[in-house]
Design a protein around this motif. Sequence first.
Motif, short mmCIF file in Angstrom:
data_model
loop_
_atom_site.label_atom_id
_atom_site.label_comp_id
_atom_site.label_asym_id
_atom_site.label_seq_id
_atom_site.Cartn_x
_atom_site.Cartn_y
_atom_site.Cartn_z
N SER A 2 0.83 -1.19 0.00
CA SER A 2 0.00 0.00 0.00
C SER A 2 0.87 1.25 0.00
O SER A 2 1.56 1.54 0.99
N ALA A 3 0.83 1.96 -1.12
CA ALA A 3 1.63 3.18 -1.20
C ALA A 3 1.14 4.22 -0.20
O ALA A 3 1.94 4.94 0.41
N ALA A 4 -0.17 4.28 0.01
CA ALA A 4 -0.71 5.26 0.96
C ALA A 4 -0.22 4.98 2.37
O ALA A 4 0.14 5.90 3.12
N LEU A 5 -0.17 3.71 2.71
CA LEU A 5 0.29 3.35 4.06
C LEU A 5 1.78 3.65 4.21
O LEU A 5 2.23 4.15 5.25
N GLU A 6 2.56 3.34 3.19
CA GLU A 6 3.98 3.65 3.26
C GLU A 6 4.20 5.15 3.41
O GLU A 6 5.07 5.60 4.18
N ARG A 7 3.41 5.95 2.70
CA ARG A 7 3.56 7.41 2.84
C ARG A 7 3.16 7.87 4.24
O ARG A 7 3.75 8.79 4.80
N ALA A 8 2.13 7.19 4.80
CA ALA A 8 1.71 7.56 6.17
C ALA A 8 2.83 7.29 7.17
O ALA A 8 3.10 8.11 8.06
N GLU B 94 -4.56 8.76 9.27
CA GLU B 94 -5.57 8.73 10.33
C GLU B 94 -5.82 7.30 10.78
O GLU B 94 -5.96 7.01 11.97
N ALA B 95 -5.90 6.40 9.81
CA ALA B 95 -6.15 4.99 10.14
C ALA B 95 -4.99 4.42 10.96
O ALA B 95 -5.19 3.69 11.93
N LEU B 96 -3.78 4.79 10.58
CA LEU B 96 -2.59 4.31 11.29
C LEU B 96 -2.57 4.85 12.71
O LEU B 96 -2.23 4.14 13.67
N THR B 97 -2.95 6.11 12.86
CA THR B 97 -2.92 6.75 14.18
C THR B 97 -3.89 6.07 15.15
O THR B 97 -3.65 6.06 16.37
N ALA B 98 -4.96 5.49 14.62
CA ALA B 98 -5.97 4.88 15.49
C ALA B 98 -5.58 3.48 15.96
O ALA B 98 -6.25 2.90 16.80
N LEU B 99 -4.49 2.93 15.42
CA LEU B 99 -4.12 1.56 15.81
C LEU B 99 -3.56 1.53 17.23
O LEU B 99 -2.85 2.45 17.63
N LEU B 141 -8.26 -3.62 11.34
CA LEU B 141 -8.53 -2.29 11.91
C LEU B 141 -8.28 -1.20 10.87
O LEU B 141 -9.06 -0.22 10.77
N LEU B 142 -7.20 -1.34 10.10
CA LEU B 142 -6.91 -0.33 9.06
C LEU B 142 -8.03 -0.30 8.03
O LEU B 142 -8.48 0.78 7.61
N LEU B 143 -8.50 -1.47 7.62
CA LEU B 143 -9.55 -1.52 6.60
C LEU B 143 -10.87 -0.97 7.13
O LEU B 143 -11.63 -0.34 6.39
N SER B 144 -11.11 -1.20 8.43
CA SER B 144 -12.37 -0.66 8.99
C SER B 144 -12.31 0.86 9.07
O SER B 144 -13.33 1.54 8.95
N ALA B 145 -11.10 1.41 9.28
CA ALA B 145 -10.97 2.87 9.36
C ALA B 145 -10.91 3.51 7.99
O ALA B 145 -11.40 4.63 7.79
N TYR B 146 -10.32 2.81 7.02
CA TYR B 146 -10.17 3.38 5.68
C TYR B 146 -10.18 2.22 4.68
O TYR B 146 -9.13 1.66 4.35
N PRO B 147 -11.34 1.86 4.20
CA PRO B 147 -11.45 0.68 3.33
C PRO B 147 -10.57 0.77 2.09
O PRO B 147 -10.18 -0.25 1.53
N GLY B 148 -10.23 1.99 1.68
CA GLY B 148 -9.44 2.11 0.46
C GLY B 148 -7.94 2.12 0.70
O GLY B 148 -7.17 2.51 -0.19
N ILE B 149 -7.50 1.69 1.85
CA ILE B 149 -6.08 1.82 2.21
C ILE B 149 -5.19 0.91 1.38
O ILE B 149 -3.98 1.14 1.26
#
Lengths: 500, 171
Positions: A2-8, B94-99, B141-149
């Motif tokens: 996931s590029a978005a996750l890597e950027r995060a 935001e999804a990462l922060t909520a983990l 958890l990531l998918l529930s916060a942002y399904p398009g992750i």
Amino acid sequence: MSAALERAVAADADAGRSLAHARQDEVQARARSAAARKRRRRAALLGGGAGAGLVAVALALGAAGAGSADPDDAAASPSPSPSVSSTPLAQGVGTIFAEELIASAKPRVRGLPVKGQAAVLCPAGLAPGTTTACTAVTVGESPLLVEDSTISSTDRFVADGHARVNAAILYSIAGSRPLAVSDVLSPGVVVSDPDAEGDGWFGGDRATSLWDGYITRIVVMPEEAWGGSLEPTAYLSSILSLDATAPDPGEPRDPVWAVANGGAGAEGTVVTSWVEVDSLSADPDATLLLEVSSPVRVDLPGLTADDVAASFTERSRDDADREGATRALMCDVDDAWRREVDELGWTVRSGCAAGWVDGTYIGANVNSEWITDGGAGWDVRNASGADLLMNSLTVMVERDAASLEPSESDTLGDGYGVAFATNAWTGPTTRSGAIATYGYPRGFAWEPMSAWWTELTDAQLAEIGDRGAVTAQMAMPFLGDDTRMLVLELPLPLEEDAGG
Amino acid sequence: MGRWGRALDATMREHGEAIFAHARALAGDDESATALVEDALVDTFSRGHVPESPAAGSRAMMQTMRRAAVRATAPPVPPPPPDGRTDASSLAREALTALPRHERALVVLRYGEGLAVEAIAEETGLKERDVREGLSRAVALLLSAYPGIGVTVEDALEGGMLETASVEEAW
């Protein structure tokens, strides 16, 4: 992927770089202080584990030698019965004193699991070192003292029917409140079968079990509370160094001898120590001691001078290097020497017999990576593959190694080494050996591959020039023979590319 | 202060930024990251063995921080209010922060460093089974916060590198 996750994740890392600019200096300063404290304590433990000796224990139970606990003594000096509290410790505020813990005390019964902190309630007013019977209790709902097993250590040495066990044990204050205890646990008792019914054998610093029945413990009273308190995460330490000799047939099993020899005989053995909790009252009815038991973690046995010196053969000043052998000195020591060392901390013993011993025990290499202001540094490491029982590691500078003129020794620099205007030879086959004790004449364990770092300044190197030599000298004690010391010698390379 | 003190200073002088960057990614907030760095410094430089070089000091600290981060039990710091941005990176952050801390650290090791499950287990001292379970929870958890992750359990558990040697260079 996931590029978005890597950027995060990368964005958070960038935030960390900004954080470094804001906080690195303060974090570094705090960490240096904390690391220095921890290292000092560890050094004290390592050294003290060998040298502090034991508080003389007055055997109040039974005859001299292997005493036996007398249940009547316990009955004659009953400890207060624990009562039950309805106030959890966690809800309190401020420093925890004995009264608060006693109010939460519950009986502790042999064979049942401990919930809370193990403790004992003892008669008030007993002198440190007194052996007595106390009531076993638990206080609070969780341990107040937690062992730091990354620092606690046990070293063992066996040679020719003699054995030594050094233990250094470290606990820290758990929870969120200060505790009214000192930072010194009692030296401790080595207990081979801690959950068993006591068999009546108690050797002052060793026992089969400390239980006397189901709710009574045999206790060696620790030092009295010091009137201060320790903050959460602060450390308490216990150190002991115990000797044993091979038991004769029919003698009671010696837990210290069993630990020193390892194997199944050492399994389940613990070191039990106590610390007094201070009371708010100036005249308390009872003394509360917290009790901790640390499992003995038996590693491989270490080497003593007895082992290393077995192959000692004479060396003369003209001898060339010998493959697979180590330069050594055999030094006679006596009571006058011991008094001198007690006073000064180190001495230069002249006239030691120079020799060779088979094997490689220490190694060295140039390591000047941390030197920014000139000079040279070396890592001197234990290359024996085992713990070495040692007294000291000293750097010796000889400014004219080939000279036949003897010279007196002088302190090097700020006192961490010894220097000779010519060299340390006092005769064709005798040399001087530097022996320090760092306050611990019984020695302490040097772990395999661990290194000591030593350095010389530019000015000191200039004095050595191309006629001098630098030598590391490591002093080792014998077990069961305090009239001799063995000193291993290792020439330190003066060139960057010279390995050791 | 001796050799260890010089080693500490040199390590932070040369690698302080990278160490803080890694800590901040693992921990998710400034306070936790600061504590992570401080604890790792004390742990690394209070031992008998002093790292041989600043790079070795940095490596030792990184591993200590990873081991601590995956064992953290504190809940995540409440995220700041959404800033209204709806781009993928903002939503992913935001999804990462909520983990929770444990799951977050595993995600950072898996997607920030590109480590495979086996490498994460070796680096952190966790059992592979625990790493798999933690990553599976994190992905859910990531998918529930942002399904398009754009993450899947299969990719989380099957992808990544088996070696950790080159990881430090990334920071």
